[in-house]
Design a protein around this motif. Structure first.
Motif, short mmCIF file in Angstrom:
data_model
loop_
_atom_site.label_atom_id
_atom_site.label_comp_id
_atom_site.label_asym_id
_atom_site.label_seq_id
_atom_site.Cartn_x
_atom_site.Cartn_y
_atom_site.Cartn_z
N GLN A 152 -41.08 69.35 26.19
CA GLN A 152 -42.97 69.01 25.64
C GLN A 152 -42.56 71.05 25.04
OE1 GLN A 152 -41.37 67.99 28.39
NE2 GLN A 152 -43.51 66.32 29.43
N SER A 197 -44.32 74.07 26.25
CA SER A 197 -43.66 74.37 27.93
C SER A 197 -45.00 75.53 28.21
CB SER A 197 -43.16 73.79 28.71
OG SER A 197 -42.11 74.48 28.40
N VAL A 246 -50.64 69.08 26.01
CA VAL A 246 -49.68 69.84 25.83
C VAL A 246 -50.21 70.89 24.38
CG1 VAL A 246 -48.15 71.36 25.70
CG2 VAL A 246 -48.06 69.39 27.69
N TRP A 271 -50.52 69.37 35.53
CA TRP A 271 -50.87 69.94 34.35
C TRP A 271 -49.43 70.42 34.31
CZ3 TRP A 271 -49.90 74.90 32.46
CH2 TRP A 271 -49.85 75.28 31.24
N GLU A 272 -48.44 71.28 34.62
CA GLU A 272 -47.58 72.04 34.53
C GLU A 272 -46.47 71.27 35.02
OE1 GLU A 272 -48.26 76.43 36.66
OE2 GLU A 272 -46.94 75.05 37.56
N ARG A 273 -46.55 69.33 35.27
CA ARG A 273 -45.82 68.65 34.93
C ARG A 273 -45.68 68.78 33.65
NH1 ARG A 273 -46.30 63.85 36.53
NH2 ARG A 273 -48.66 63.73 35.73
N ASP A 274 -47.18 68.10 33.01
CA ASP A 274 -47.46 68.05 32.40
C ASP A 274 -46.82 68.56 31.26
OD1 ASP A 274 -48.28 65.33 33.16
OD2 ASP A 274 -50.17 66.14 33.16
N ALA A 275 -46.75 69.75 30.76
CA ALA A 275 -46.30 71.08 30.03
C ALA A 275 -45.27 70.89 30.01
CB ALA A 275 -47.85 72.11 30.67
N GLY A 276 -44.22 70.89 31.20
CA GLY A 276 -43.10 70.74 31.05
C GLY A 276 -42.78 72.21 31.87
N VAL A 277 -43.97 73.13 32.08
CA VAL A 277 -43.41 73.98 33.25
C VAL A 277 -43.03 74.13 34.35
CG1 VAL A 277 -44.57 76.63 33.76
CG2 VAL A 277 -45.23 74.97 31.81
N ALA A 314 -40.80 72.03 35.64
CA ALA A 314 -39.34 71.78 34.88
C ALA A 314 -38.88 72.87 35.00
CB ALA A 314 -39.30 70.84 33.82
N LYS A 315 -39.19 73.68 33.92
CA LYS A 315 -38.21 75.04 33.83
C LYS A 315 -38.50 75.65 35.44
CE LYS A 315 -40.98 76.90 30.66
NZ LYS A 315 -41.11 76.96 29.43
N LEU A 316 -39.75 75.73 36.01
CA LEU A 316 -39.46 76.67 37.13
C LEU A 316 -38.66 75.47 38.29
CD1 LEU A 316 -43.23 76.84 37.64
CD2 LEU A 316 -41.67 78.55 37.30
N LEU A 317 -38.46 74.75 38.22
CA LEU A 317 -37.71 73.95 39.27
C LEU A 317 -36.52 73.79 38.81
CD1 LEU A 317 -39.46 70.94 39.36
CD2 LEU A 317 -38.21 72.29 41.64
N ARG A 340 -53.51 64.03 37.75
CA ARG A 340 -55.01 64.09 37.77
C ARG A 340 -56.20 63.69 38.31
NH1 ARG A 340 -53.87 68.07 33.19
NH2 ARG A 340 -52.97 65.95 32.77
N LEU A 380 -42.63 64.69 41.00
CA LEU A 380 -42.93 65.25 40.46
C LEU A 380 -42.02 65.23 38.63
CD1 LEU A 380 -46.18 66.97 41.05
CD2 LEU A 380 -46.64 65.85 40.80
N VAL A 381 -41.34 65.53 38.88
CA VAL A 381 -40.60 65.69 37.87
C VAL A 381 -39.06 65.21 37.48
CG1 VAL A 381 -40.68 68.14 37.44
CG2 VAL A 381 -38.90 67.49 38.49
#
Lengths: 270, 279
Positions: free
Chosen positions: A91, A93, A265, B109-115, B117-120, B194, B277-278
């Motif tokens: 995505q 992101s 997104v 929202w962060e899950r949906d946006a891929g954010v 996953a990047k944080l994890l 959500r 979530l991911v």
């Protein structure tokens, strides 16, 4: 200093297997990616590419088999493995409520980039990704290609040894795709090991030193694009190779959730 | 220019042993992650202040309409203090809780946006990620508290001007909001969408609010609601705020201990559930 892991390939998977309920998403994958090469993991939707990447990036546990990054067992040393990896998910992101610079700075902090180096390191990766002028704009105003380059900047701010990119040009227009390709070629010249998943054969042919074709959770073929094409015949293209191994199953699998989330997104990022 | 880590060269060094960067001590990365997520939250608020104002409307109405009306009615016995004074700490705690209970939406929202996953995939332990997110939510709640305190002062509410007591009150709001944020993150990990989180959030906020001492003294409640208020962290947050801002009798040690325990428990549970979530 932490103990040094054993030398070896940059990425190594042995007998990797992962199930979602009854569905075997990754079915005994053996893979090795050499240090410094750009390696393409190809396959149709639902082939198991993203699941393999999620295991390598520690998002999914190693249930069966082994996965190593630069010799480090990702199941035994996940925190250390994460320090070696830069990751760009499928995505787009970026956090649209933050500026480009703030997006990258956040990741510099999360990777413990020393404070005295942080601002310079952030500016450096933004410059390399050709985002200097847009750095202080909200990411919600970025185009798709700019967001992807911003994500590359985030992934590189830690100076990772291995970069893992999941479908890096999916959903981008040709201009956005070209700018991302340009940046990836630059990383290739720098010698960073890159694992890239894609189902764009043109992309694999353009960028990858070696590729492997994955279908229904298994690696069906591995080699340089030229080698794989030669196996099929004198005029074969990588797309022919892809069709040969994946058959007519291009529309199989895939996750509706991925499609929906990509659309959400895209809307959020304008 | 190089993207490659110090002490490592390129393909020609494939056989060299990897020199891993040293990991910072646990206390340092926990503090660093909390600071990082709080800073990001402050930056988001700075870029868009409208949400702060719109979210302040509801608590302002509680004070202006409910508070003023019941102050005149004298329907709720609050001892020697005015009802509006009694109500203000309750509304402070409630507004923080309302912000925090829906914080999980941002994480979805962060899950949906891929954010997410990047944080994890950063070297951030799950517990540190949850703690950082929880305190980031409390930053948003805290900024609203300032608006409410200013409004309360305009309405003539008498609360302390002692800066130390105000800082301690801010700490109570931060701990309380951080706990409710962990509750929201846990629900996010279970609900996954959500829409479900909104439904569950709406279903639990009112019982948490009404079965606490935010609007009326616990002594007025039926026994079964009183029993629930004993295990409701919101009651302890309100107790601490009344003690600190109004000087009413109370035991701050118990109040802060309960809030801290609830937060540690919330972080532990949310950290275990969040990776769902991911997957």
């Amino acid at each position: 200093m932490s103990p040094a892991p054993a030398p070896g390939p940059a990425i190594e998977c042995t007998g990797l297997r992962y199930r979602f309920g009854d569905h075997v998403a990754v079915d005994g994958v053996d893979l090795d990616v050499r240090t410094g090469e750009m390696f393409g993991l190809l396959g149709p939707n639902g082939a198991g590419k993203t699941t393999t990447i999620r295991i390598l990036t520690t998002l999914l546990p190693v249930v069966e088999g082994e996965a190593r990054i630069l010799g480090l067992d990702v199941s035994k040393s996940p925190m250390q493995a994460r320090r070696l990896v830069g990751y760009v998910p499928q995505q787009l992101s970026a956090d649209g409520q933050l500026t480009g610079r703030e997006n990258v700075s956040m990741f510099a902090r999360l990777f413990d980039v020393p404070r005295r180096e942080r601002a310079d390191r952030v500016a450096e990766v933004l410059h390399v990704m050709n985002l200097d002028d847009a750095a202080d704009r909200l990411a919600s105003t970025f185009s798709g290609g700019m967001v992807r380059r911003l994500e590359l900047a985030q992934a590189l701010v830690n100076r990772p040894r291995v970069l893992i990119l999941d479908e890096p040009t999916i959903g981008l227009d040709p201009v956005g795709r070209d700018t991302v390709w340009d940046r990836l070629r630059l990383l290739q010249e720098e010698g960073i090991t890159v694992l890239i998943t894609t189902h764009y054969m043109e992309e694999a042919e353009e960028l990858c030193d070696r590729v492997s074709l994955m279908h229904r959770g298994r690696i069906r073929a591995m080699g340089t694009p030229t080698e794989l094409e030669a196996r099929l015949g004198p005029d074969a293209t990588l797309e022919d190779v892809f069709r040969f191994y994946a058959g007519d199953s291009l529309e199989e699998g895939g996750e509706l959730r991925d499609v929906r989330s990509t659309r959400r997104v895209a809307r959020r990022l304008g | 220019m190089t993207f490659v880590a110090h002490g490592a060269s390129h393909a020609d060094s494939a056989d060299a042993a990897i020199a891993l960067p040293p990991s910072p001590p646990a206390w340092k990365w926990l503090g660093s992650r909390i600071a990082t997520f709080c800073l990001a939250e402050i930056q988001r608020i700075r870029h868009d202040r409208t949400e702060l104002l719109t979210r302040a409307i509801q608590p302002a109405l509680w004070l202006l309409i409910f508070g003023e009306t019941f102050d005149r009615l004298h329907a709720i016995p609050t001892g020697h203090i005015d009802y509006l004074d009694f109500l203000t700490p309750g509304i402070l705690a409630q507004s923080g809780m309302f912000v925090a209970v829906f914080y999980g939406i941002q994480v979805i929202w962060e899950r949906d946006a891929g954010v997410l996953a990047k944080l994890l995939v950063t070297p951030t332990p799950r517990a540190a990620l949850v703690t950082g997110k929880a305190f980031a939510a409390s930053i948003r709640a805290f900024s609203q508290v300032i608006v409410i305190l200013v409004l309360a002062r305009i309405l003539g509410v008498h609360f302390t001007a002692n800066p130390l007591l105000l800082v301690a009150a801010a700490l109570a709001v931060v701990l309380g909001s951080a706990f409710f944020a962990t509750l929201s993150l846990t629900i996010a990990g279970l609900a996954m969408t959500r829409e479900r989180l909104m439904g569950i959030g709406q279903a639990i906020t009112m019982p948490l609010f009404f079965a606490s001492n935010a609007l009326y003294p616990v002594a007025l409640m039926p026994p079964w609601i009183r029993a629930f208020s004993v295990i409701n962290p919101l009651s302890y947050e309100v107790n601490a705020l009344r003690r600190l801002l109004l000087g009413t009798p109370g035991n701050l040690l118990i109040d802060f201990s309960v809030l801290l325990f609830a937060l540690v428990l919330g972080v532990t549970v949310a950290a275990a559930i969040l990776p769902r979530l991911v997957r």
